[in-house]
Design an enzyme around this catalytic site. Structure first.
Site, PDB file in Angstrom:
ATOM      1  N   ASP A   1     107.506  46.409   6.779  1.00 49.52           N
ATOM      2  CA  ASP A   1     108.342  45.470   5.916  1.00 49.52           C
ATOM      3  C   ASP A   1     108.936  46.189   4.925  1.00 49.52           C
ATOM      4  OD1 ASP A   1     105.683  43.955   3.756  1.00 49.52           O
ATOM      5  OD2 ASP A   1     105.889  46.177   4.561  1.00 49.52           O
TER       6      ASP A   1
ATOM      7  N   ASP B   1     107.295  51.705   2.565  1.00 53.64           N
ATOM      8  CA  ASP B   1     107.377  51.875   4.136  1.00 53.64           C
ATOM      9  C   ASP B   1     108.508  52.649   4.350  1.00 53.64           C
ATOM     10  OD1 ASP B   1     106.832  48.632   3.202  1.00 53.64           O
ATOM     11  OD2 ASP B   1     106.231  48.891   5.184  1.00 53.64           O
TER      12      ASP B   1
ATOM     13  N   ASN C   1     107.171  42.167   2.313  1.00 53.24           N
ATOM     14  CA  ASN C   1     107.681  42.673   0.991  1.00 53.24           C
ATOM     15  C   ASN C   1     108.784  41.338   0.568  1.00 53.24           C
ATOM     16  OD1 ASN C   1     105.928  44.481   0.198  1.00 53.24           O
ATOM     17  ND2 ASN C   1     106.844  46.132   1.426  1.00 53.24           N
TER      18      ASN C   1
ATOM     19  N   THR D   1     102.375  48.843   8.877  1.00 56.86           N
ATOM     20  CA  THR D   1     102.403  49.234   7.167  1.00 56.86           C
ATOM     21  C   THR D   1     102.913  47.920   6.595  1.00 56.86           C
ATOM     22  OG1 THR D   1     104.590  50.011   7.138  1.00 56.86           O
ATOM     23  CG2 THR D   1     102.688  51.467   7.374  1.00 56.86           C
TER      24      THR D   1
ATOM     25  N   PHE E   1      97.822  42.923  -0.449  1.00 54.17           N
ATOM     26  CA  PHE E   1      98.991  42.343  -0.074  1.00 54.17           C
ATOM     27  C   PHE E   1      99.127  41.879   1.608  1.00 54.17           C
ATOM     28  CE2 PHE E   1     103.265  40.376  -0.782  1.00 54.17           C
ATOM     29  CZ  PHE E   1     103.962  40.779   0.587  1.00 54.17           C
ATOM     30  N   ASN E   2      99.158  42.915   2.289  1.00 55.85           N
ATOM     31  CA  ASN E   2      99.608  42.771   3.764  1.00 55.85           C
ATOM     32  C   ASN E   2      98.473  41.923   4.241  1.00 55.85           C
ATOM     33  OD1 ASN E   2     101.633  44.634   3.551  1.00 55.85           O
ATOM     34  ND2 ASN E   2     100.422  46.587   4.319  1.00 55.85           N
TER      35      ASN E   2
ATOM     36  N   HIS F   1     101.441  53.999  -0.702  1.00 54.45           N
ATOM     37  CA  HIS F   1     100.452  53.190   0.006  1.00 54.45           C
ATOM     38  C   HIS F   1     100.746  53.570   1.791  1.00 54.45           C
ATOM     39  CE1 HIS F   1      99.282  50.486  -2.834  1.00 54.45           C
ATOM     40  NE2 HIS F   1     100.350  50.119  -3.305  1.00 54.45           N
ATOM     41  N   ASP F   2     102.048  53.431   2.093  1.00 51.93           N
ATOM     42  CA  ASP F   2     102.223  53.139   3.583  1.00 51.93           C
ATOM     43  C   ASP F   2     102.203  54.631   4.324  1.00 51.93           C
ATOM     44  OD1 ASP F   2     104.523  50.267   3.235  1.00 51.93           O
ATOM     45  OD2 ASP F   2     102.393  50.637   3.560  1.00 51.93           O
TER      46      ASP F   2
HETATM   47  O1  RIB Z   1      99.370  46.452  -0.889  1.00 50.56           O
HETATM   48  C1  RIB Z   1     100.397  47.333  -0.418  1.00 50.56           C
HETATM   49  C2  RIB Z   1     101.251  47.160   0.710  1.00 50.56           C
HETATM   50  O2  RIB Z   1     101.798  45.760   0.698  1.00 50.56           O
HETATM   51  C3  RIB Z   1     102.246  48.125   1.116  1.00 50.56           C
HETATM   52  O3  RIB Z   1     102.384  48.101   2.551  1.00 50.56           O
HETATM   53  C4  RIB Z   1     103.724  47.797   0.393  1.00 50.56           C
HETATM   54  O4  RIB Z   1     104.537  48.038   1.263  1.00 50.56           O
HETATM   55  C5  RIB Z   1     103.381  46.006   0.810  1.00 50.56           C
HETATM   56  O5  RIB Z   1     103.610  45.925   2.050  1.00 50.56           O
HETATM   57 CA    CA Z   2     104.667  47.901   3.636  1.00 50.37          CA
END
Ligand code: RIB
Ligand code: CA
Length: 312
Positions: free
Chosen positions: A8, A13, A38, A124, A166-167, A240-241
């Site tokens: 996303d 990403d 996102n 991701t 979040f994801n 993160h990703d």
């Molecule tokens: O919490 C972080 C995640 O949420 C990452 O994948 C960021 O790109 C969002 O998608």
């Molecule tokens: Ca992401």
């Protein structure tokens, strides 16, 4: 290694995609599937196509998937990523084509026609596309080699509610389908991603590579840094990703523990929480390789060495 990247974009990403696209000798990208997360789907699919142009990877096919979670209303994160989802570079309408096939059908068709155990899924973003594929075509689940995803949190707490990352929060029902699918799961939660911070030195190291791809990455990371450094009072935003792709390339950089991880889908207070049975206090199946440590310097050395492969 054959992979499908489900994402996303989102600046982090993008870095994950650039890392994968710079590693053709090790990673065969069968396709990039995009999902709402996102930012809405119309932007995540456009952003993925822009990345293919930045990476000069005309061969990589991009598919658009689900524009909303399985059950819940879409929640987006422009407050982190900016209105375009990849603020930090000039966005434009890319020539790189969007495939006509829906991402869920692409995932189903590709796995169904593959040799069993030859495809690794690398999500991701919210897990909607992956879960919908598994629900629509349960026969493909057993053929998946493994899933390496970014999502969840234990010791770090949540980043969009007190208890959810979040994801997973965006589509907890999809997460439940994926976490219970029975295939080997490696999960990069905030506990590990908060150890790989985009400090200004590291961003300047990337910018110093000088290629269009490196300058784009540095521009996006400079924007991406703003929200999280203020929120966490940290030296940089967590990257993160790309931890997922780095794990595929150099798993020895990471340390994990096989344990049960279950998803909260009932309580509004803790919706999307990843309940990690780290001390095995239950007899639930140990379905996840829960990653909790990383050699952060080694991670950035890998990232910079691969981004250095891009030339104009
Ligand atoms: O919490 C972080 C995640 O949420 C990452 O994948 C960021 O790109 C969002 O998608
Ligand atoms: Ca992401």
């Amino acid at each position: 290694m054959n992979i499908i990247l489900d994402c996303d974009p989102g600046q982090d990403d993008v870095i994950s995609l650039l890392l994968a696209m710079a590693s053709p000798g090790e990673l065969e990208i069968l396709g990039v599937t995009t999902v709402a997360g996102n930012v809405p789907l119309a932007l995540t699919q456009r952003n993925a196509r822009i990345v293919c142009e930045i990476a000069q990877r005309k061969d990589v096919k991009v598919y658009a998937g689900c524009e909303r979670p399985m059950l819940r209303k879409l929640v987006t994160a422009e407050y982190v990523h900016g209105d375009t989802g990849i603020n930090g570079i000039e966005v434009y309408d890319p020539c790189h084509p969007l495939e006509a096939q829906h991402a869920v059908d692409y995932i189903i068709e590709t796995i169904r026609s593959s040799e069993p155990g030859t495809i690794t899924l690398v999500p991701t973003g919210p897990l909607t596309n992956i879960a919908m594929a598994f629900v629509k075509a349960p026969d493909i689940v057993a053929k998946v080699k493994s899933i390496v995803l970014m999502g969840g949190a234990m010791r770090e707490g949540g980043n969009c509610t007190p208890s959810a990352e979040f994801n997973i929060f965006v589509d907890p029902q999809a997460a439940q389908v994926v976490f219970e699918c029975g295939r080997p799961l490696t999960v990069m939660g905030l506990d590990v991603t908060h150890q790989v911070l985009c400090t200004s030195d590291r961003i300047e190291r990337i910018r110093g590579l000088g290629s269009k791809a490196a300058l784009a990455a540095a521009g996006m990371l400079s924007f991406f840094d703003q929200h999280d450094t203020a929120k966490y009072q940290s030296a940089g935003a967590p990257l993160h990703d790309p931890c997922t792709v780095a794990y595929l390339l150099q798993p020895g950089l990471f340390e994990g523990r096989q344990c049960n991880v279950s998803i909260e889908t009932q309580s509004e207070l803790t919706m999307g929480n990843t309940a990690v049975d780290y001390w095995h206090v239950t007899d639930k199946p140990r379905n996840v390789n829960w990653i909790f440590a990383v050699d952060a310097e080694g991670f950035f050395d890998l990232l910079v060495s691969r981004l250095a492969r891009y030339s104009d």
